[in-house]
Design a protein around this motif. Structure first.
Motif, PDB file in Angstrom:
ATOM      1  N   GLU A   1     -10.788 -30.427   0.913  1.00 34.47           N
ATOM      2  CA  GLU A   1     -10.655 -29.771  -0.476  1.00 34.47           C
ATOM      3  C   GLU A   1     -11.801 -28.594  -0.544  1.00 34.47           C
ATOM      4  OE1 GLU A   1      -8.494 -30.341  -2.971  1.00 34.47           O
ATOM      5  OE2 GLU A   1      -7.607 -32.077  -1.732  1.00 34.47           O
ATOM      6  N   ARG A   2     -12.707 -28.557   0.242  1.00 35.45           N
ATOM      7  CA  ARG A   2     -13.578 -27.614   0.305  1.00 35.45           C
ATOM      8  C   ARG A   2     -13.081 -26.149   0.356  1.00 35.45           C
ATOM      9  NH1 ARG A   2     -18.395 -27.752  -1.627  1.00 35.45           N
ATOM     10  NH2 ARG A   2     -18.975 -29.529  -0.615  1.00 35.45           N
ATOM     11  N   PRO A   3     -12.051 -25.902   0.860  1.00 37.59           N
ATOM     12  CA  PRO A   3     -11.577 -24.446   1.052  1.00 37.59           C
ATOM     13  C   PRO A   3     -10.997 -24.068  -0.603  1.00 37.59           C
ATOM     14  CG  PRO A   3     -10.717 -25.565   3.086  1.00 37.59           C
ATOM     15  CD  PRO A   3     -11.420 -26.506   2.262  1.00 37.59           C
ATOM     16  N   ALA A   4     -10.698 -25.008  -1.301  1.00 40.06           N
ATOM     17  CA  ALA A   4     -10.096 -24.881  -2.598  1.00 40.06           C
ATOM     18  C   ALA A   4     -10.890 -23.915  -3.377  1.00 40.06           C
ATOM     19  CB  ALA A   4      -9.581 -26.065  -3.361  1.00 40.06           C
ATOM     20  N   GLY A   5     -12.400 -24.416  -3.233  1.00 38.99           N
ATOM     21  CA  GLY A   5     -13.541 -23.543  -3.905  1.00 38.99           C
ATOM     22  C   GLY A   5     -13.581 -22.004  -3.379  1.00 38.99           C
ATOM     23  N   GLU A   6     -13.441 -21.993  -2.252  1.00 36.74           N
ATOM     24  CA  GLU A   6     -13.371 -20.628  -1.665  1.00 36.74           C
ATOM     25  C   GLU A   6     -12.275 -19.701  -2.210  1.00 36.74           C
ATOM     26  OE1 GLU A   6     -13.778 -20.881   2.472  1.00 36.74           O
ATOM     27  OE2 GLU A   6     -15.704 -22.060   2.287  1.00 36.74           O
ATOM     28  N   THR A   7     -11.035 -20.619  -2.145  1.00 31.12           N
ATOM     29  CA  THR A   7      -9.698 -19.710  -2.572  1.00 31.12           C
ATOM     30  C   THR A   7      -9.831 -19.351  -3.918  1.00 31.12           C
ATOM     31  OG1 THR A   7      -8.766 -21.058  -0.802  1.00 31.12           O
ATOM     32  CG2 THR A   7      -7.257 -20.038  -2.675  1.00 31.12           C
ATOM     33  N   ALA A   8     -10.329 -20.421  -4.913  1.00 30.13           N
ATOM     34  CA  ALA A   8     -10.603 -20.160  -6.226  1.00 30.13           C
ATOM     35  C   ALA A   8     -11.442 -18.770  -6.483  1.00 30.13           C
ATOM     36  CB  ALA A   8     -11.144 -21.327  -6.800  1.00 30.13           C
ATOM     37  N   TRP A   9     -12.378 -18.464  -5.965  1.00 29.83           N
ATOM     38  CA  TRP A   9     -13.237 -17.219  -6.035  1.00 29.83           C
ATOM     39  C   TRP A   9     -12.133 -16.041  -5.990  1.00 29.83           C
ATOM     40  CZ3 TRP A   9     -17.455 -16.939  -8.730  1.00 29.83           C
ATOM     41  CH2 TRP A   9     -18.364 -18.031  -8.833  1.00 29.83           C
ATOM     42  N   THR A  10     -11.131 -16.278  -4.669  1.00 30.82           N
ATOM     43  CA  THR A  10     -10.354 -14.833  -4.532  1.00 30.82           C
ATOM     44  C   THR A  10      -9.418 -14.873  -5.571  1.00 30.82           C
ATOM     45  OG1 THR A  10     -10.769 -15.450  -2.224  1.00 30.82           O
ATOM     46  CG2 THR A  10      -9.022 -14.057  -2.678  1.00 30.82           C
ATOM     47  N   VAL A  11      -8.689 -16.055  -6.059  1.00 30.73           N
ATOM     48  CA  VAL A  11      -7.632 -16.063  -7.057  1.00 30.73           C
ATOM     49  C   VAL A  11      -8.505 -15.518  -8.433  1.00 30.73           C
ATOM     50  CG1 VAL A  11      -6.257 -17.548  -8.296  1.00 30.73           C
ATOM     51  CG2 VAL A  11      -6.254 -17.731  -5.912  1.00 30.73           C
ATOM     52  N   LEU A  12      -9.531 -16.175  -8.577  1.00 34.00           N
ATOM     53  CA  LEU A  12     -10.242 -15.639  -9.908  1.00 34.00           C
ATOM     54  C   LEU A  12     -10.510 -14.182 -10.199  1.00 34.00           C
ATOM     55  CD1 LEU A  12     -11.936 -16.581 -12.462  1.00 34.00           C
ATOM     56  CD2 LEU A  12     -14.015 -16.812 -11.010  1.00 34.00           C
ATOM     57  N   ASP A  13     -10.806 -13.614  -9.086  1.00 32.90           N
ATOM     58  CA  ASP A  13     -10.967 -12.195  -9.053  1.00 32.90           C
ATOM     59  C   ASP A  13      -9.518 -11.393  -9.342  1.00 32.90           C
ATOM     60  OD1 ASP A  13     -13.582 -12.015  -8.496  1.00 32.90           O
ATOM     61  OD2 ASP A  13     -13.362 -11.607  -6.296  1.00 32.90           O
ATOM     62  N   ALA A  14      -8.500 -12.012  -8.801  1.00 35.14           N
ATOM     63  CA  ALA A  14      -7.066 -11.367  -8.949  1.00 35.14           C
ATOM     64  C   ALA A  14      -6.508 -11.682 -10.152  1.00 35.14           C
ATOM     65  CB  ALA A  14      -6.226 -11.706  -7.861  1.00 35.14           C
ATOM     66  N   ALA A  15      -6.902 -12.793 -10.837  1.00 34.38           N
ATOM     67  CA  ALA A  15      -6.275 -13.309 -12.032  1.00 34.38           C
ATOM     68  C   ALA A  15      -6.982 -12.443 -13.218  1.00 34.38           C
ATOM     69  CB  ALA A  15      -6.506 -15.022 -12.198  1.00 34.38           C
ATOM     70  N   ASN A  16      -8.361 -12.326 -13.219  1.00 32.17           N
ATOM     71  CA  ASN A  16      -9.073 -11.557 -13.843  1.00 32.17           C
ATOM     72  C   ASN A  16      -8.594  -9.999 -14.162  1.00 32.17           C
ATOM     73  OD1 ASN A  16     -11.280 -12.903 -15.225  1.00 32.17           O
ATOM     74  ND2 ASN A  16     -12.382 -12.972 -13.473  1.00 32.17           N
ATOM     75  N   ASP A  17      -8.320  -9.517 -12.852  1.00 27.92           N
ATOM     76  CA  ASP A  17      -7.741  -8.102 -13.025  1.00 27.92           C
ATOM     77  C   ASP A  17      -6.266  -8.217 -13.565  1.00 27.92           C
ATOM     78  OD1 ASP A  17      -9.627  -7.267 -11.515  1.00 27.92           O
ATOM     79  OD2 ASP A  17      -8.891  -7.361  -9.362  1.00 27.92           O
TER      80      ASP A  17
ATOM     81  N   GLU B   1     -17.164 -32.628  -6.235  1.00 27.79           N
ATOM     82  CA  GLU B   1     -16.021 -33.377  -6.594  1.00 27.79           C
ATOM     83  C   GLU B   1     -14.782 -32.771  -6.295  1.00 27.79           C
ATOM     84  OE1 GLU B   1     -16.303 -33.519 -10.817  1.00 27.79           O
ATOM     85  OE2 GLU B   1     -18.091 -34.735 -10.864  1.00 27.79           O
ATOM     86  N   THR B   2     -13.773 -33.581  -6.155  1.00 30.94           N
ATOM     87  CA  THR B   2     -12.460 -33.117  -5.969  1.00 30.94           C
ATOM     88  C   THR B   2     -11.646 -32.554  -7.064  1.00 30.94           C
ATOM     89  OG1 THR B   2     -12.016 -34.642  -4.081  1.00 30.94           O
ATOM     90  CG2 THR B   2     -10.087 -33.723  -5.038  1.00 30.94           C
ATOM     91  N   PRO B   3     -11.138 -31.387  -7.015  1.00 31.51           N
ATOM     92  CA  PRO B   3     -10.620 -30.740  -8.207  1.00 31.51           C
ATOM     93  C   PRO B   3      -9.323 -31.361  -8.458  1.00 31.51           C
ATOM     94  CG  PRO B   3     -10.375 -29.269  -6.097  1.00 31.51           C
ATOM     95  CD  PRO B   3     -11.379 -30.266  -5.757  1.00 31.51           C
ATOM     96  N   ALA B   4      -8.749 -31.255  -9.747  1.00 36.61           N
ATOM     97  CA  ALA B   4      -7.570 -31.960 -10.076  1.00 36.61           C
ATOM     98  C   ALA B   4      -6.603 -31.120  -9.268  1.00 36.61           C
ATOM     99  CB  ALA B   4      -7.452 -31.350 -11.620  1.00 36.61           C
ATOM    100  N   ARG B   5      -5.441 -32.079  -8.907  1.00 40.75           N
ATOM    101  CA  ARG B   5      -4.236 -31.488  -8.138  1.00 40.75           C
ATOM    102  C   ARG B   5      -3.426 -30.385  -8.928  1.00 40.75           C
ATOM    103  NH1 ARG B   5      -1.279 -36.197  -4.751  1.00 40.75           N
ATOM    104  NH2 ARG B   5      -3.151 -36.888  -3.843  1.00 40.75           N
ATOM    105  N   SER B   6      -3.474 -30.528 -10.557  1.00 32.40           N
ATOM    106  CA  SER B   6      -2.879 -29.609 -10.920  1.00 32.40           C
ATOM    107  C   SER B   6      -3.460 -28.163 -11.105  1.00 32.40           C
ATOM    108  CB  SER B   6      -2.515 -29.951 -12.580  1.00 32.40           C
ATOM    109  OG  SER B   6      -3.904 -30.341 -13.401  1.00 32.40           O
ATOM    110  N   ASP B   7      -4.672 -28.217 -11.062  1.00 28.86           N
ATOM    111  CA  ASP B   7      -5.506 -26.763 -11.004  1.00 28.86           C
ATOM    112  C   ASP B   7      -5.263 -26.490  -9.584  1.00 28.86           C
ATOM    113  OD1 ASP B   7      -6.354 -27.146 -13.501  1.00 28.86           O
ATOM    114  OD2 ASP B   7      -8.343 -28.107 -12.867  1.00 28.86           O
TER     115      ASP B   7
END
Length: 61
Positions: A9-25, A46-52
């Motif tokens: 699950e650890r890469p989910a946090g790293e991916t979230a930062w990338t997606v966050l930048d794009a989604a903000n744009d 913690e493990t993020p929610a599957r839906s997120d």
């Protein structure tokens, strides 16, 4: 075994930062909120929610 699942699950946090930048744009508030929840869960160890995680996965699909 639980540790292995956590590492996957650890890469989910790293991916979230990338997606966050794009989604903000793009002004995609729902995705931004999902990214923030995934990042928060990752920072707490913690493990993020599957839906997120699904929202993040679908963002670039």
């Amino acid at each position: 075994m639980a540790q292995l699942g956590h590492d996957q699950e650890r890469p989910a946090g790293e991916t979230a930062w990338t997606v966050l930048d794009a989604a903000n744009d793009l002004g995609d508030i729902l995705t931004v909120d999902a990214c923030r929840r995934v990042i928060d869960a990752d920072l707490r160890g913690e493990t993020p929610a599957r839906s997120d995680v699904a929202v993040l996965s679908a963002f670039f699909a």
